[in-house]
Design a protein around this motif. Structure first.
Motif, PDB file in Angstrom:
ATOM      1  N   LEU A   1      91.173  61.698   9.768  1.00 34.10           N
ATOM      2  CA  LEU A   1      92.344  62.503  10.114  1.00 34.10           C
ATOM      3  C   LEU A   1      93.597  61.636  10.245  1.00 34.10           C
ATOM      4  O   LEU A   1      94.609  62.081  10.777  1.00 34.10           O
ATOM      5  N   GLY A   2      93.519  60.403   9.786  1.00 33.26           N
ATOM      6  CA  GLY A   2      94.721  59.579   9.722  1.00 33.26           C
ATOM      7  C   GLY A   2      94.990  58.751  10.968  1.00 33.26           C
ATOM      8  O   GLY A   2      96.104  58.292  11.165  1.00 33.26           O
TER       9      GLY A   2
ATOM     10  N   ALA B   1      95.143  60.335   4.833  1.00 31.77           N
ATOM     11  CA  ALA B   1      94.616  61.588   5.381  1.00 31.77           C
ATOM     12  C   ALA B   1      95.340  62.803   4.808  1.00 31.77           C
ATOM     13  O   ALA B   1      94.836  63.916   4.877  1.00 31.77           O
ATOM     14  N   ARG B   2      96.538  62.601   4.258  1.00 28.96           N
ATOM     15  CA  ARG B   2      97.226  63.717   3.606  1.00 28.96           C
ATOM     16  C   ARG B   2      96.713  63.926   2.186  1.00 28.96           C
ATOM     17  O   ARG B   2      96.903  64.985   1.613  1.00 28.96           O
TER      18      ARG B   2
ATOM     19  N   GLY C   1      93.647  68.769  12.020  1.00 29.94           N
ATOM     20  CA  GLY C   1      93.871  68.496  10.607  1.00 29.94           C
ATOM     21  C   GLY C   1      95.341  68.274  10.275  1.00 29.94           C
ATOM     22  O   GLY C   1      95.673  67.674   9.257  1.00 29.94           O
ATOM     23  N   ARG C   2      96.236  68.747  11.132  1.00 26.12           N
ATOM     24  CA  ARG C   2      97.674  68.555  10.888  1.00 26.12           C
ATOM     25  C   ARG C   2      98.168  67.217  11.423  1.00 26.12           C
ATOM     26  O   ARG C   2      99.339  66.868  11.230  1.00 26.12           O
ATOM     27  N   HIS C   3      97.295  66.496  12.110  1.00 32.38           N
ATOM     28  CA  HIS C   3      97.710  65.237  12.738  1.00 32.38           C
ATOM     29  C   HIS C   3      98.493  64.304  11.805  1.00 32.38           C
ATOM     30  O   HIS C   3      99.540  63.782  12.189  1.00 32.38           O
ATOM     31  N   PRO C   4      98.021  64.099  10.558  1.00 35.01           N
ATOM     32  CA  PRO C   4      98.765  63.161   9.697  1.00 35.01           C
ATOM     33  C   PRO C   4     100.160  63.652   9.304  1.00 35.01           C
ATOM     34  O   PRO C   4     100.931  62.899   8.723  1.00 35.01           O
ATOM     35  N   TYR C   5     100.497  64.878   9.621  1.00 34.78           N
ATOM     36  CA  TYR C   5     101.819  65.401   9.267  1.00 34.78           C
ATOM     37  C   TYR C   5     102.776  65.421  10.453  1.00 34.78           C
ATOM     38  O   TYR C   5     103.971  65.606  10.280  1.00 34.78           O
ATOM     39  N   ILE C   6     102.236  65.313  11.675  1.00 29.54           N
ATOM     40  CA  ILE C   6     103.073  65.476  12.855  1.00 29.54           C
ATOM     41  C   ILE C   6     103.416  64.103  13.427  1.00 29.54           C
ATOM     42  O   ILE C   6     102.526  63.291  13.683  1.00 29.54           O
TER      43      ILE C   6
END
Lengths: 316, 418
Positions: A215-216, B76-77, B101-106
């Motif tokens: 998840l980065g 992760a994106r 799942g949105r973690h890499p965008y925030i």
């Protein structure tokens, strides 16, 4: 996120302010509102003795609860506490060295250095390549703590007259806390804010390390940051007030039951609750028990409560 | 430009080599299945692709960019992973897990926006978990939890979706549910999935990558990869490979040869044709009988089966009847056989001799095998074949249904009764 979480945090904030006010008002000497302005003595008691003590207790409680929450998230283990990585035994050794060798001068500084040094040693023992497996971290924490405790025992054995002072310090408390100590403790807030910035990462880390990577999350970097910041705030707490047990273990637990596991709410809730808990424990000891070490109070209430939690967990 | 390209990678854990010289790519929008026996490195390969495991050498390229140049969040994106099953330590709500799942965008100082919420809602809808949004991740079933993980992966808006045996722990209806969801997503997303179940892999994958002993053994369409030879070679198992009756994709039926030694030192001759003998040829072969068959036409399916298994088979070229030479070969086989099996094959003038010659062997045990569907022989000889069969039956030939009964009816060369 539970919908009640923001309300809980608001309530806790109000409770903290009320607690601080009450704690300042309560104590062996009765204080009334008008005497505060008429008597210089009363003013001195409130301003120079009680207020710094209450603020220090709040900061230390906050530090222990936040570091405990971070360690439980990092180790994915609800039994972890801020001392698990050697902070308290390192701090205790540092403070004892100061007491035995330098008659107590530089005690907070040496305690802080001891706490940080212990954490770094644990970290480097556990590190293999670029990774620190949490199991190894846990075990090297236990091993180093045992070694440091042995050194501590040796110093106590040779301490002679200062043994009493060491014992008191080990049990933890807020005697002789002045505004100076409050300033020393203020960076705790900075450390806690630092930890809070990684709340979302800690949420994700509580799945599994591999999953967090997917998840980065840079898991190894996150571990380093959490360990360093937790050791920093817990080290300051130990330097100011000795090793006070159970606050860092129980508070995250209880708050997780109330606000849920989302660390974006759990960190502030635990910080506030830890502060409230330690303010009242300290008020209790200085008002009713002739300033017994506050660590005894937290352990007396904390341990049975912990057992109760453990039992009720097993039932579900 | 390929969405993901693996170029000559080696991976090892310590001194132990796990993967060697792996090279392959996935095409845009396809489902690529990774199959192979336990320990062949399937999961490790997937972990190398998600950079959880470091490789010793070689290169992985995403859209022609070196995987190593991507930051954690950037990766992760691009690539999302659905793990086999995860234990989630703390009691999060389904919606919270999907939002991870949105973690890499925030950003670190930001919190989720309305757009993030919409993307999560859509992901939950696609993975059919929208109705579970408010529930605890601990209170839902394993199949539901797996769909939540798919929703979380979709919330990452990846170009590539990696699945590590994402359905292995589920019962078959949930497996099919989840793979149907994945199948619908493919086209927009490139999917690379490790499969344990070869039949699921055969149906859902556009292409397969077969690993054996750390290396790529075969790649291609399911039809090209899931052949009888490959399965026997890789899994050391006798299996029938048949087209699935509805999908036409290869379907693997293991020959459950638990009586694998009953046929030792026993000879059996099989009179078959038109594909009616293929299954029992596999069965007899797996049970260690020495099998002969014929006379068959070289275009016959049964002839192909016999050749694949390496059985000795008397055969004629296409559009020929049975020549005297073949007939004498057949007699030699029948002479030395301990038993003779006749399948419910189509009989015409061309192969009637196969039956009639049996009348000369009144002492031999003859089994008339009709398969599990109890089909009758198709007689195109105007009753002559039927008459021969009736005569054989009156002399004691047995009608047998099903493979297990067939093995039981044959003379046993080896008894492993305990």
């Amino acid at each position: 996120m539970r919908r009640t979480a923001p309300i809980t945090i608001l309530t806790l904030t109000c409770l903290l302010l009320i607690s601080m006010a009450c704690a300042v008002a309560l104590g062996p000497t009765g204080i009334s509102l008008e005497s505060l302005f008429s008597s210089e003595n009363t003013w001195k008691i409130v301003w120079d003795i009680r207020l710094p003590r209450v603020i220090a207790a709040a900061l230390v409680g906050c530090a222990l609860a936040v570091a405990g929450t971070a360690m439980q998230g990092l180790f994915r283990n609800p039994m972890a506490d801020p001392y698990i990585i050697g902070t308290s035994s390192g701090g205790a050794l540092g403070a004892t060295i100061a007491i035995v060798l330098f008659a107590g001068t530089g005690r907070p500084v040496l305690a802080f250095i001891g706490a940080m040094a212990a954490t770094f040693i644990v970290y480097f023992i556990a590190r293999s390549g670029s990774k620190i497996p949490v199991e190894t971290l846990l075990l090297s924490g236990v091993a180093l703590s045992t070694l440091l405790s042995a050194l501590l025992s040796f110093l106590m054995y040779t301490a002679g007259r200062s043994l009493h002072q060491i014992m008191f310090w080990l049990m933890g408390g807020f005697w002789n806390v002045s505004w100076n100590d409050v300033f020393v403790a203020l960076p705790i807030l900075l450390g806690c804010v630092g930890i809070y910035l990684f709340a979302r990462d800690v949420n994700i880390l509580s799945l599994s390390e591999e999953d967090a990577t997917h998840l980065g999350v840079n898991v190894e970097r996150l571990k380093q940051i959490l360990l360093a910041l937790s050791a920093f705030v817990a080290g300051i707490a130990v330097a100011v007030a000795g090793s006070i047990g159970f606050v860092g273990l129980i508070t995250p637990h209880v708050m997780r039951l109330i606000v849920g596991p989302d660390h974006r709410f759990l960190f502030p809730a635990a910080a506030l609750a830890g502060a409230i808990l330690l303010i009242w424990s300290d008020t209790l000891t200085r008002t009713f028990t002739n300033d017994m070490p506050v660590g005894i109070i937290t352990a007396c209430f904390g341990a049975p409560f912990f057992i109760y939690l453990l039992r009720s967990r097993m039932k579900t | 430009m390929k969405p993901i390209e693996i170029i000559d990678i080696d991976v090892s854990y310590g001194a132990k080599k796990i993967l060697e010289a792996i090279t392959f790519h996935a095409d845009t929008g396809e489902i690529l299945g990774i199959i192979g026996p336990n320990g062949s490195g399937k999961t490790t390969l997937l972990k190398a692709m998600s950079r959880v495991v470091a490789r010793d050498s070689g290169e992985i390229r995403l859209d022609n960019r070196d995987l190593d140049t991507l930051g954690y969040r950037e990766l992760a994106r691009q690539v999302a992973v659905v793990p086999q099953d995860i234990s989630i330590g703390f009691d999060y709500a389904v919606r919270d897990v999907v939002m991870m799942g949105r973690h890499p965008y925030i950003g670190r100082l930001a919190s989720e926006t309305l757009r993030d919420v919409e993307i999560c809602d859509r992901a939950m809808h696609l993975a059919n978990v929208a109705h579970l949004a408010g529930m605890s991740i601990h209170s839902i079933s394993g199949g539901e939890r797996q769909r939540v993980l798919i929703a979380r992966a979709l919330a990452q808006e990846p170009k590539i979706l990696l699945l590590d045996e994402a359905t292995s722990n589920l019962d078959v209806s949930h497996q099919v549910d989840i793979l149907n969801i994945i199948k619908e997503l493919a086209g927009k997303i490139t999917v690379v999935s490790v499969f344990h179940d070869l039949n699921l892999a055969a149906y859902y994958c556009d292409r397969l990558l077969l690993l054996k002993d750390r290396r790529v053994y075969a790649t291609g369409t399911p039809e090209e990869v899931l052949t009888y030879e490959n399965i026997r070679e890789i899994f050391q198992m006798e299996a029938l490979v048949r087209p699935h009756p509805l999908t036409g994709k290869p379907y693997i039926l293991p020959v459950y040869a638990h009586q694998s030694r009953v046929g030792t030192n026993r000879r059996v001759h099989v009179v078959c044709g038109g594909g009616t003998g293929s299954d029992i040829l596999h069965l007899l072969y797996a049970a260690s009988f020495t099998v002969t068959c014929g006379v068959l036409n070289v275009l016959d399916t049964d002839y192909g089966t016999a050749m694949r298994l390496g059985l000795s088979c008397i055969a004629e070229p296409p559009f020929h009847g049975i020549t005297p030479g073949s007939l004498s070969d057949l007699r030699k086989c029948l002479d030395s056989a301990d038993a003779i099996i006749v399948t419910a094959m189509p009989i015409g003038r061309g192969n009637l001799d196969n039956l009639q010659v049996l009348l000369d062997y009144p002492k031999k045990p003859i089994l008339l095998y009709s398969g599990n569907s109890n089909s009758r022989m198709e007689d195109y000889t105007g009753g002559e074949a039927d008459a021969v069969l009736t005569e054989l039956e009156s002399r004691g030939a047995l009608r047998i249904e099903g493979g297990e009964e067939l093995l039981a009816g044959l003379p046993q060369g080896y008894s492993d009764q305990r």
